[in-house]
Design an enzyme around this catalytic site. Structure first.
Site, mmCIF file in Angstrom:
data_model
loop_
_atom_site.group_PDB
_atom_site.id
_atom_site.type_symbol
_atom_site.label_atom_id
_atom_site.label_comp_id
_atom_site.label_asym_id
_atom_site.label_seq_id
_atom_site.Cartn_x
_atom_site.Cartn_y
_atom_site.Cartn_z
ATOM 1 N N TRP A 1 0.831 -1.208 0.000
ATOM 2 C CA TRP A 1 0.000 0.000 0.000
ATOM 3 C C TRP A 1 0.858 1.248 0.000
ATOM 4 C CZ3 TRP A 1 -4.223 -1.387 -1.933
ATOM 5 C CH2 TRP A 1 -4.847 -2.584 -1.575
ATOM 6 N N ASP B 1 -2.066 6.637 6.367
ATOM 7 C CA ASP B 1 -3.083 5.719 5.860
ATOM 8 C C ASP B 1 -3.407 4.762 7.008
ATOM 9 O OD1 ASP B 1 -4.511 3.644 4.733
ATOM 10 O OD2 ASP B 1 -3.069 3.205 3.136
ATOM 11 N N LYS C 1 -12.410 -2.024 6.311
ATOM 12 C CA LYS C 1 -11.681 -2.960 7.166
ATOM 13 C C LYS C 1 -12.252 -2.962 8.585
ATOM 14 C CE LYS C 1 -8.845 -3.379 3.675
ATOM 15 N NZ LYS C 1 -7.762 -2.512 3.299
HETATM 16 C C1 LIG Z 1 -7.162 -2.010 1.884
HETATM 17 C C2 LIG Z 1 -6.138 -0.956 1.999
HETATM 18 C C3 LIG Z 1 -6.010 0.070 1.047
HETATM 19 C C4 LIG Z 1 -6.860 0.145 -0.198
HETATM 20 O O1 LIG Z 1 -8.098 0.576 0.082
HETATM 21 P P1 LIG Z 1 -9.196 0.814 -1.080
HETATM 22 O O2 LIG Z 1 -10.303 1.422 -0.309
HETATM 23 O O3 LIG Z 1 -9.501 -0.532 -1.664
HETATM 24 O O4 LIG Z 1 -8.618 1.729 -2.090
HETATM 25 C C5 LIG Z 1 -5.062 1.045 1.277
HETATM 26 N N1 LIG Z 1 -4.263 1.024 2.351
HETATM 27 C C6 LIG Z 1 -4.340 0.033 3.273
HETATM 28 C C7 LIG Z 1 -3.437 0.056 4.456
HETATM 29 C C8 LIG Z 1 -5.273 -0.986 3.126
HETATM 30 O O5 LIG Z 1 -5.359 -1.965 4.031
#
Ligand SMILES: *Cc1c(COP(=O)(O)O)cnc(C)c1O
Length: 357
Positions: A99, A166, A190
């Site tokens: 990511w 993030d 998540k």
């Molecule tokens: C799942 C995830 C993403 C991607 O998220 P989307 O909403 O599918 O774009 C980005 N960063 C992390 C840490 C993730 O776990």
């Protein structure tokens, strides 16, 4: 048979959240209309947005000089929107896995990227520490929990430049000192909601640091000034997010969920360390509370498919590791009950017993 939902994302939500969402789909607030077919420009939906805002602030102790926005597009949209808004000359990124790399790739479209630290040398099995953050950067970007590898920052970094994180996969799973961050963002699928909405918590002064003239939809200013209602927001996932925040508050908030998450993670990591058939894949001090990765111990690798089948037969869902790591990954998000972790641990013990040499 009861299923134990270890999916990495979209992932488990609390039962009562799903029940409330189901009711609202049939009849939203006694309006005689489905939540799926209401206008977002109604008092009822304004109330949902306002309640989500209050709860999010209360649960994470978000100071008043921060705004919360909800957009479609996922965390991946922020990967390019962040540099589009804030990267004038140079930004710092910490490379802790897939990511982070994706975020770095998008940032390079807008300016210079300095990778301040990376754990790629050991397949992202640790969190780099003690690196310097130059004071001339526009911002520094980290990924607080690395969903694929199972590593997590356990302390909030101190940064001389705006810190952007993030937090897709560990938001509201542990206390965070929001005041150390200029922006926290993530996909909600998540820990908070079904897929379809991404949240961002932005310190107000960051809006004065927008470095270029952007298409209206790309500017964070647009969404802050319009309370995420510049265009149609993802009504359904925002409603479920609000219900999740309500649930989190009802069980005792972030302190309580943090206690539960630590308890669940300790149960599983203890078994991984104790059981001769399995081993963990990351540095112990950087182990994630959310995504717990493990593989078969050396010499037992060929048992992996058999364990997978056995776990499946006991109701375990979603424990296959990401293809980049292999083995197994049990995602233990907020809504996962302790009983599910206990069931997985029992599986591992029974499997080891059956394969005793
Ligand atoms: C799942 C995830 C993403 C991607 O998220 P989307 O909403 O599918 O774009 C980005 N960063 C992390 C840490 C993730 O776990």
């Amino acid at each position: 048979m009861k299923k134990h939902n270890f999916n990495a994302g979209p992932s488990i939500l609390a039962d009562e959240v799903i029940e409330n969402a189901a009711k609202a789909i049939l009849d939203f607030n006694g309006s005689g209309l489905s939540l799926l077919s209401i206008s977002h420009r109604t008092k009822d939906f304004d109330d949902v947005m306002a309640e989500a805002d209050v709860l999010f602030r209360e649960l994470l102790h978000i100071p008043d000089n921060y705004k919360i926005i909800y957009l479609g597009g996922g965390a991946s949209t922020y990967f390019y929107e962040i540099p589009a808004n804030f990267l004038g000359r140079k930004a710092g990124y910490v490379n802790t896995g897939v990511w982070a790399k994706k975020a770095i790739k998008e940032a390079k479209r807008y300016g210079e990227v300095e990778v301040l630290a990376s754990s790629e040398d050991r397949n992202f099995t640790y969190i780099p520490k003690g690196f310097a953050i130059p004071a001339d950067l526009d911002y520094v970007h980290i990924t607080s929990n690395n969903t694929i590898y199972g590593t997590e920052y356990h302390e909030d970094l101190s940064s001389p430049v705006p810190l952007i994180a993030d937090m897709s996969s560990d938001i509201l799973s542990r206390p965070v000192d929001v005041s150390k961050y200029a922006m926290i963002y993530g996909g909600a699928q998540k820990n908070l909601a079904p897929a379809g909405v991404a949240f961002a918590i932005i310190r107000e002064d960051m809006l004065d640091r927008i470095v270029r003239d952007l298409p209206t939809m790309m500017s964070f200013r647009t969404h802050v000034e319009n309370n995420s209602m510049f265009n149609t927001p993802p009504v359904f996932p925002i409603y479920v997010l609000k219900e999740t925040l309500k649930w989190l508050k009802s069980i005792g908030g972030v302190d309580e969920i943090y206690r539960r998450n630590k308890e669940k993670a300790a149960l599983l990591y203890d078994e991984i360390d104790r059981n001769p058939l399995f081993r963990g894949t990351v540095e112990k001090e950087d182990r994630s509370l959310m995504n717990i990765c493990f593989v078969m111990a050396e010499g037992c690798e060929e048992l992996a498919p058999e364990f997978m089948e056995f776990a499946k037969s006991r109701g375990m869902v979603g424990i296959k590791g990401h293809r980049l790591v292999g083995g197994f990954r049990a995602s233990c998000y907020n809504a996962l009950p302790k009983e599910s972790v206990e069931a997985l641990v029992a599986c591992m013990q029974e499997f080891a017993e059956a394969h005793k040499k």
